[in-house]
Design an enzyme around this catalytic site. Structure first.
Site, short mmCIF file in Angstrom:
data_model
loop_
_atom_site.label_atom_id
_atom_site.label_comp_id
_atom_site.label_asym_id
_atom_site.label_seq_id
_atom_site.Cartn_x
_atom_site.Cartn_y
_atom_site.Cartn_z
CG LEU A 156 8.97 -1.15 13.85
CD1 LEU A 156 9.37 -0.01 12.94
CD2 LEU A 156 7.47 -1.15 14.10
N GLY A 173 17.32 -4.49 8.67
CA GLY A 173 18.54 -4.92 9.33
C GLY A 173 18.36 -4.90 10.83
CG HIS A 220 19.45 6.24 17.41
ND1 HIS A 220 18.93 5.26 18.24
CD2 HIS A 220 20.76 6.33 17.72
CE1 HIS A 220 19.90 4.79 19.01
NE2 HIS A 220 21.02 5.42 18.72
#
Lengths: 207, 207
Positions: free
Chosen positions: B99, B149, B115
């Protein structure tokens, strides 16, 4: 403590209070446990670990790093002491020095460490604080073989998870992880003593 | 499916089979669940996720990356579609594109990802295979907020551990992790919809 000709002779390196050492001493005293701690070495003269060893009737040795020119010379002295007692496995229990390559090679496949996180997460110092600051919801404990990589990288023998609670402090989390450490370390030593650990690459297969 | 004026409107991004989408659709259909999936967008025209959405009576939209000059233009189209439906939370469910910062900022604090590992261990692709190759004995699943991040770094909302078994293959381990994913993702969305998640630095406090 119970002794026997067929038991694995275990050496322990400890710098501090030695609660994991105590778990190994307690296990050694249980009937049928296939390993016994025969020598505890500390790099700190006043380490409580040495008192724990003596209280259990186990030889306790202070080796002063200042008596040696460098880390490798110091580590080779440790190797000599352990080897002289016929030690077949060395365990770090709150040992605060980095081991030299010479030490790791001398005990390749016969040296264990315990670390208060689910490695590879949170290696190095203050693993519990790292987990809290990262906002982890699950952390835990790892027993692994020591290798000559960076800190806390060797093949993983056993792991157990510990849930982080909303109101956990570093102390409260450390205490719950420590309870798992005391359970896991003697279990890993038992598996090693029974010849049930096989290292294949990075993986430890439990037979 | 049940609809209601007070329910949180959820958008989902999916590239593949959409089994986590299905878990969110199933949760949406449960009485009293405080969120509902209102739009599913895929970057792949034939993604099974789109079929699952339609089967549940939810709008399904294919947005073709080739229709846009760059990733940011594509992502801003996604933002427009979600915003037009009054979406208050966007969830990645097997979405295979990175993204852009523009997307992440548009949905700051309102974008979730799931995840298949206990982050920060094993980020990125093939987390289950990474865990096996590392010789981990415990792995798991993480639901986290998306931040700008690197991959899989945002504040952790929920985690659950999964034991690695001696005979695990990537498939068998992935299947057990997936069962936890299907439990955890709807739970995280529920907590968000109930206003019970507070982000303080890296930590997510559950009220």
């Amino acid at each position: 403590m119970t002794s026997g000709p067929g038991r694995l002779r275990v050496g322990v390196l400890a710098s501090g209070r030695g609660s994991n050492l105590q778990a190994l001493l307690d296990a050694s005293a249980r009937p049928g446990y296939p390993a016994e701690v025969v020598l505890v070495i500390s790099d700190r003269e006043r380490a409580a670990a040495l008192d724990r060893a003596r209280a259990a009737g186990v030889e306790a040795l202070f080796v002063n790093p200042k008596d040696f020119g460098d880390r490798e010379a110091f580590d080779l002295a440790l190797v000599r002491e352990f080897t002289a007692r016929g030690v077949g496995l060395v365990c770090n229990a709150g040992y605060m020095r980095i081991l030299s390559v010479a030490y790791v090679r001398a005990f390749a496949g016969r040296a264990m460490n315990i670390h208060p996180s689910l490695l590879p997460a949170f290696p190095g110092l203050h693993a519990q604080r790292q987990a809290l600051e990262h906002g982890a919801k699950v952390t835990g404990v790892t027993v692994h073989f020591v290798d000559d990589g960076p800190v806390d990288t060797g093949p993983i023998i056993l792991q157990a998870s510990v849930l982080v609670q909303a109101d956990d402090t570093e102390d409260s989390l450390s205490a719950r992880i420590l309870a798992e450490e005391h359970r896991l370390y003697p279990e890993a030593v038992r598996l090693f003593a029974e010849g049930r650990l096989e290292v294949v690459g990075r993986r430890v297969i439990i037979r």
